[in-house]
Design a protein around this motif. Structure first.
Motif, PDB file in Angstrom:
ATOM      1  N   UNK A 111       0.885  -1.149   0.084  1.00 41.18           N
ATOM      2  CA  UNK A 111       0.062   0.185  -0.215  1.00 41.18           C
ATOM      3  C   UNK A 111       0.678   1.273   0.073  1.00 41.18           C
ATOM      4  N   UNK A 112       2.078   1.241  -0.234  1.00 38.77           N
ATOM      5  CA  UNK A 112       2.962   2.418  -0.295  1.00 38.77           C
ATOM      6  C   UNK A 112       3.553   2.817  -1.667  1.00 38.77           C
ATOM      7  N   UNK A 113       2.803   2.495  -2.668  1.00 32.47           N
ATOM      8  CA  UNK A 113       3.345   3.127  -3.741  1.00 32.47           C
ATOM      9  C   UNK A 113       2.265   4.066  -4.381  1.00 32.47           C
ATOM     10  N   UNK A 114       2.856   5.195  -4.854  1.00 34.74           N
ATOM     11  CA  UNK A 114       1.849   6.205  -5.430  1.00 34.74           C
ATOM     12  C   UNK A 114       1.467   5.753  -7.202  1.00 34.74           C
ATOM     13  N   UNK A 115       0.544   6.414  -7.585  1.00 29.35           N
ATOM     14  CA  UNK A 115      -0.070   6.168  -8.770  1.00 29.35           C
ATOM     15  C   UNK A 115       0.911   7.095  -9.632  1.00 29.35           C
ATOM     16  N   UNK A 116       1.675   6.542 -10.787  1.00 31.25           N
ATOM     17  CA  UNK A 116       2.715   7.058 -11.447  1.00 31.25           C
ATOM     18  C   UNK A 116       2.286   8.566 -12.107  1.00 31.25           C
ATOM     19  N   UNK A 117       3.041   9.239 -12.399  1.00 28.32           N
ATOM     20  CA  UNK A 117       2.607  10.547 -12.906  1.00 28.32           C
ATOM     21  C   UNK A 117       2.322  10.198 -14.534  1.00 28.32           C
ATOM     22  N   UNK A 118       1.677  11.412 -15.247  1.00 26.32           N
ATOM     23  CA  UNK A 118       1.759  11.506 -16.601  1.00 26.32           C
ATOM     24  C   UNK A 118       0.748  10.285 -16.960  1.00 26.32           C
ATOM     25  N   UNK A 119       1.057  10.055 -18.340  1.00 23.96           N
ATOM     26  CA  UNK A 119       0.185   9.015 -19.198  1.00 23.96           C
ATOM     27  C   UNK A 119      -0.174   7.682 -18.456  1.00 23.96           C
ATOM     28  N   UNK A 120       0.860   7.054 -17.771  1.00 28.74           N
ATOM     29  CA  UNK A 120       0.665   5.688 -17.207  1.00 28.74           C
ATOM     30  C   UNK A 120      -0.453   5.985 -16.268  1.00 28.74           C
ATOM     31  N   UNK A 121      -0.322   6.982 -15.351  1.00 28.19           N
ATOM     32  CA  UNK A 121      -0.961   7.078 -14.292  1.00 28.19           C
ATOM     33  C   UNK A 121      -2.489   7.244 -14.717  1.00 28.19           C
ATOM     34  N   UNK A 122      -2.569   8.124 -15.649  1.00 25.70           N
ATOM     35  CA  UNK A 122      -4.117   8.383 -16.201  1.00 25.70           C
ATOM     36  C   UNK A 122      -4.816   6.997 -16.885  1.00 25.70           C
ATOM     37  N   UNK A 123      -3.865   6.423 -17.371  1.00 24.87           N
ATOM     38  CA  UNK A 123      -4.239   5.128 -17.806  1.00 24.87           C
ATOM     39  C   UNK A 123      -4.753   4.162 -16.737  1.00 24.87           C
ATOM     40  N   UNK A 124      -4.060   4.203 -15.702  1.00 29.64           N
ATOM     41  CA  UNK A 124      -4.458   3.242 -14.286  1.00 29.64           C
ATOM     42  C   UNK A 124      -5.708   3.581 -13.813  1.00 29.64           C
ATOM     43  N   UNK A 125      -5.658   5.103 -13.751  1.00 26.24           N
ATOM     44  CA  UNK A 125      -7.034   5.756 -13.017  1.00 26.24           C
ATOM     45  C   UNK A 125      -8.014   5.249 -14.128  1.00 26.24           C
ATOM     46  N   UNK A 126      -8.025   5.454 -15.047  1.00 24.81           N
ATOM     47  CA  UNK A 126      -9.351   5.108 -16.124  1.00 24.81           C
ATOM     48  C   UNK A 126      -9.661   3.787 -16.156  1.00 24.81           C
ATOM     49  N   UNK A 127      -8.916   2.794 -16.040  1.00 26.12           N
ATOM     50  CA  UNK A 127      -8.935   1.315 -16.371  1.00 26.12           C
ATOM     51  C   UNK A 127      -9.540   1.026 -14.860  1.00 26.12           C
ATOM     52  N   UNK A 128      -9.178   1.493 -13.861  1.00 26.03           N
ATOM     53  CA  UNK A 128      -9.570   1.142 -12.432  1.00 26.03           C
ATOM     54  C   UNK A 128     -11.027   1.557 -12.347  1.00 26.03           C
ATOM     55  N   UNK A 129     -11.406   2.851 -12.890  1.00 27.13           N
ATOM     56  CA  UNK A 129     -12.875   3.422 -12.640  1.00 27.13           C
ATOM     57  C   UNK A 129     -13.614   2.549 -13.675  1.00 27.13           C
ATOM     58  N   UNK A 130     -13.077   2.187 -14.672  1.00 30.47           N
ATOM     59  CA  UNK A 130     -13.966   1.254 -15.529  1.00 30.47           C
ATOM     60  C   UNK A 130     -14.042  -0.082 -15.074  1.00 30.47           C
ATOM     61  N   UNK A 131     -13.595  -0.394 -13.730  1.00 30.73           N
ATOM     62  CA  UNK A 131     -13.690  -1.883 -13.251  1.00 30.73           C
ATOM     63  C   UNK A 131     -13.052  -2.945 -13.935  1.00 30.73           C
ATOM     64  N   UNK A 132     -11.749  -2.683 -14.513  1.00 27.41           N
ATOM     65  CA  UNK A 132     -11.193  -3.665 -15.240  1.00 27.41           C
ATOM     66  C   UNK A 132     -10.205  -4.185 -14.154  1.00 27.41           C
TER      67      UNK A 132
END
Length: 155
Positions: A111-132
């Motif tokens: 639980x100690x890692x941050x969401x990465x900056x930039x495009x990779x972070x945006x992809x991660x947030x979007x995919x998580x929001x879509x429930x993938x």
């Protein structure tokens, strides 16, 4: 006698190991100016009149992408970082920018890692929001860790 406390310790393995400059290869890893770098370019100069061939290394920090250069005699040793890459299942993304990860065998969480900056972070947030279902690759070297890649699992 029964009330001693022992601090937990690591395996004692070093975070780096020495390697001769002439044995380093493009695409390998090396510690430059204290940062773990991937070797992008290297060239060797001829032996000069004082006897040492020099190795010119150009590396990119594996976490920040910053470029470093180093010039060293080919017979000298340089530190090579122990770089590990581990895949985790993404469980949660918190509001304050941290991720909750679980190892693939389910044995431990992280639980100690941050969401990465930039495009990779945006992809991660979007995919998580879509429930993938998402697998993230975490790269670690010299006591630093970062998410460097993600892929959706076909579940």
């Amino acid at each position: 006698m029964g009330d001693e406390e022992f601090a937990s310790a690591s395996s004692g393995a070093s975070k780096t190991f020495p390697a001769q400059c002439s044995s380093l290869r493009k695409g390998g890893y090396v510690v430059m100016k204290g940062f773990p770098c991937k070797i992008m370019d290297m060239s060797t100069s001829k032996t000069g009149k004082h006897g040492h061939a020099k190795v010119h290394l150009v590396g990119v920090d594996i976490f920040t992408g910053k470029k470093y250069e180093d010039l060293s005699p080919s017979t000298h040793n340089m530190d090579v970082p122990e770089v590990t890459r581990v895949d985790y299942q993404l469980c949660d993304v918190t509001d304050d920018g941290f991720v909750s990860l679980m190892s693939l065998d389910g044995s431990n969480t992280k639980d100690d890692l941050r969401v990465p900056e930039g495009e990779l972070g945006d992809q991660l947030r979007a995919a998580f929001k879509d429930g993938k279902d998402i697998l993230v690759s975490v790269l670690s070297a010299l006591d630093q860790e970062a998410i460097i890649a993600l892929k959706e699992t076909g579940k």
